[in-house]
Design an enzyme around this catalytic site. Structure first.
Site, PDB file in Angstrom:
ATOM      1  N   GLY A 230      59.270  43.601  34.900  1.00 48.98           N
ATOM      2  CA  GLY A 230      59.520  42.687  36.028  1.00 48.98           C
ATOM      3  C   GLY A 230      59.384  43.420  37.349  1.00 48.98           C
ATOM      4  O   GLY A 230      58.807  42.899  38.317  1.00 48.98           O
TER       5      GLY A 230
ATOM      6  N   TYR B  67      65.254  51.240  16.423  1.00 52.10           N
ATOM      7  CA  TYR B  67      64.294  51.936  17.295  1.00 52.10           C
ATOM      8  C   TYR B  67      62.894  51.359  17.096  1.00 52.10           C
ATOM      9  O   TYR B  67      62.215  50.974  18.051  1.00 52.10           O
ATOM     10  CB  TYR B  67      64.319  53.420  16.972  1.00 52.10           C
ATOM     11  CG  TYR B  67      63.445  54.284  17.858  1.00 52.10           C
ATOM     12  CD1 TYR B  67      63.718  54.419  19.214  1.00 52.10           C
ATOM     13  CD2 TYR B  67      62.373  55.004  17.325  1.00 52.10           C
ATOM     14  CE1 TYR B  67      62.934  55.234  20.026  1.00 52.10           C
ATOM     15  CE2 TYR B  67      61.593  55.821  18.130  1.00 52.10           C
ATOM     16  CZ  TYR B  67      61.873  55.936  19.474  1.00 52.10           C
ATOM     17  OH  TYR B  67      61.096  56.751  20.274  1.00 52.10           O
TER      18      TYR B  67
ATOM     19  N   LYS C 286      68.698  47.521  23.160  1.00 50.28           N
ATOM     20  CA  LYS C 286      68.717  46.937  24.505  1.00 50.28           C
ATOM     21  C   LYS C 286      67.709  47.603  25.441  1.00 50.28           C
ATOM     22  O   LYS C 286      67.024  46.927  26.197  1.00 50.28           O
ATOM     23  CB  LYS C 286      70.133  47.029  25.104  1.00 50.28           C
ATOM     24  CG  LYS C 286      71.059  45.944  24.567  1.00 50.28           C
ATOM     25  CD  LYS C 286      72.475  46.094  25.089  1.00 50.28           C
ATOM     26  CE  LYS C 286      72.600  45.669  26.536  1.00 50.28           C
ATOM     27  NZ  LYS C 286      73.995  45.814  27.028  1.00 50.28           N
TER      28      LYS C 286
ATOM     29  N   ILE D 228      66.938  45.761  38.159  1.00 45.68           N
ATOM     30  CA  ILE D 228      66.672  46.985  38.944  1.00 45.68           C
ATOM     31  C   ILE D 228      66.270  46.602  40.356  1.00 45.68           C
ATOM     32  O   ILE D 228      65.275  45.906  40.563  1.00 45.68           O
ATOM     33  CB  ILE D 228      65.540  47.826  38.305  1.00 45.68           C
ATOM     34  CG1 ILE D 228      65.808  48.086  36.819  1.00 45.68           C
ATOM     35  CG2 ILE D 228      65.357  49.151  39.052  1.00 45.68           C
ATOM     36  CD1 ILE D 228      64.588  48.586  36.054  1.00 45.68           C
TER      37      ILE D 228
ATOM     38  N   LYS E  10      60.762  49.182  19.876  1.00 52.77           N
ATOM     39  CA  LYS E  10      59.491  49.664  20.427  1.00 52.77           C
ATOM     40  C   LYS E  10      58.354  48.697  20.122  1.00 52.77           C
ATOM     41  O   LYS E  10      57.440  48.527  20.928  1.00 52.77           O
ATOM     42  CB  LYS E  10      59.176  51.064  19.888  1.00 52.77           C
ATOM     43  CG  LYS E  10      60.092  52.160  20.443  1.00 52.77           C
ATOM     44  CD  LYS E  10      59.865  52.395  21.933  1.00 52.77           C
ATOM     45  CE  LYS E  10      60.630  53.608  22.449  1.00 52.77           C
ATOM     46  NZ  LYS E  10      60.460  53.812  23.903  1.00 52.77           N
TER      47      LYS E  10
ATOM     48  N   VAL F 113      68.806  50.915  32.908  1.00 54.65           N
ATOM     49  CA  VAL F 113      67.694  49.996  33.203  1.00 54.65           C
ATOM     50  C   VAL F 113      67.705  48.711  32.370  1.00 54.65           C
ATOM     51  O   VAL F 113      66.761  47.926  32.451  1.00 54.65           O
ATOM     52  CB  VAL F 113      66.314  50.687  33.069  1.00 54.65           C
ATOM     53  CG1 VAL F 113      66.175  51.809  34.072  1.00 54.65           C
ATOM     54  CG2 VAL F 113      66.062  51.179  31.647  1.00 54.65           C
TER      55      VAL F 113
END
Ligand code: UDP
Length: 315
Positions: A104, A147, A93, A63, A151, A59
């Site tokens: 989106g 990470y 990423k 998409i 986030k 993803v």
């Protein structure tokens, strides 16, 4: 007309439980996963269901999905410390580009969007227990930063799509969660301790084991996420079980529950390992009428046979 949800990371531990839950609630489920940490085995039992669709896809790319969509749950990400040590770029990423792409898509489809965020946004917290209003204490250049910062960026991007584009968004901050379908070797304390206990090998406690965590049983977490997805709450909500325990006590508890003859050994504490972690769930109680129903002991008893079988299969 059935509602339709896209679950990214749907073949992962949490994602697969969410696929099951939304199917049970009468939704059509599209599960998307690139299988770098997820597994087809986690969803193979759903593939006969006509309302379930699996798409192998990363993803972080554009998409292109046909048909209407009512909801996106963005759960794709490596999520255990050794995964993000091994896959730092993919972790960054999927939290950044992947969140942008899925937002989106939500905007294009007029779908609601729910982001899987994490207690890691609080870093090594200076406030205890952690409320949603706490801004956190994160080392941006540390090993866990890939990470944590991804986030944190994902939360910022989610709020921007809400404020600027009017996308209906939700953010769940997930605390340590356990249950069936965790990988035996994902490196996290709970699967590692179960594996070591069933093999009667030494339990590897990092540091002196005084650091704390609060462990949530997966069914409780899924219930909280389902309620949040149905609610009007835009600002982040903690979902976790506030029952806090030190890692040393936790290791002893696993030895006791499994009846293992394992000893405990002390290994080096990884860099930036949070010293304390406990969710303040006042907000989830108020806005979602949610609280965990499974205490740690009950949850561990429910989960231990899964790990026993995994150990037997791997042996
Ligand atoms: N931990 C440990 N032994 C292990 C794996 C982890 O003592 O074999 C510790 C780890 O340092 C941390 C806690 O257990 O303090 C929880 O680690 P985990 O990787 O499960 O999740 P985290 O909450 O750190 O993301």
């Amino acid at each position: 007309m059935k509602k339709r949800v896209l679950i990214t990371g749907g073949a992962g531990f949490l994602g697969s439980h969410l696929c099951e839950r939304y199917l049970k609630e009468g939704w059509k489920v599209v599960c998307m996963d690139n299988l770098i940490t997820g597994s087809y085995n986690n969803i193979v039992h759903l593939t006969d269901n006509e309302h379930f669709q699996f798409i192998e896809f990363d993803v972080t790319n554009y998409i292109d999905l046909e048909g209407d969509l009512d909801l996106i749950l963005h759960f794709a990400s490596p999520a255990s410390p050794i995964d993000y040590l091994e896959m730092p770029i993919q972790t960054l990423k999927v939290g950044s580009l992947g969140t942008h792409k899925t937002l989106g898509l939500a905007k294009a489809k007029g779908a609601k969007f729910l982001l899987a965020s994490t207690s890691e946004v609080y870093g090594d917290p200076l406030e205890h227990p952690q409320k949603e209003t706490y801004w956190g204490n994160v080392n941006p250049t540390g090993y866990r930063g890939v990470y944590d910062e991804a986030k944190r960026f994902a939360e910022a991007m989610t709020m921007a799509y809400h404020r600027y584009h009017g996308v209906e968004t939700r953010i769940v901050r997930i605390f340590n969660t356990y249950g069936a379908r965790m990988r035996l070797k994902d490196g996290r304390a709970l699967p590692t301790f179960f594996r070591q206990a069933f093999e009667n090998k030494p339990i590897t406690v990092f540091g002196d084991g005084s650091q704390t965590r609060s462990f949530t049983y997966v069914d409780d977490l899924v219930e909280g996420i389902f309620r949040l997805s149905q609610s009007d709450e835009v600002e982040p909500v903690n979902i976790g079980n506030p029952e806090e325990i030190s890692i040393l006590e936790f290791a002893k508890e696993i030895i006791e529950i499994t009846g293992s003859s394992s000893d405990i050994v002390f290994n080096e504490l990884p860099a930036d390992d949070p010293k304390i972690r406990q969710p303040d769930i006042t907000k989830a109680k108020r806005v979602l009428k949610w609280e965990p129903l499974t205490d740690r002991r009950e949850g561990l008893l429910k989960t231990m046979n899964y790990f026993k079988e995994q150990v037997q299969k791997s042996g």
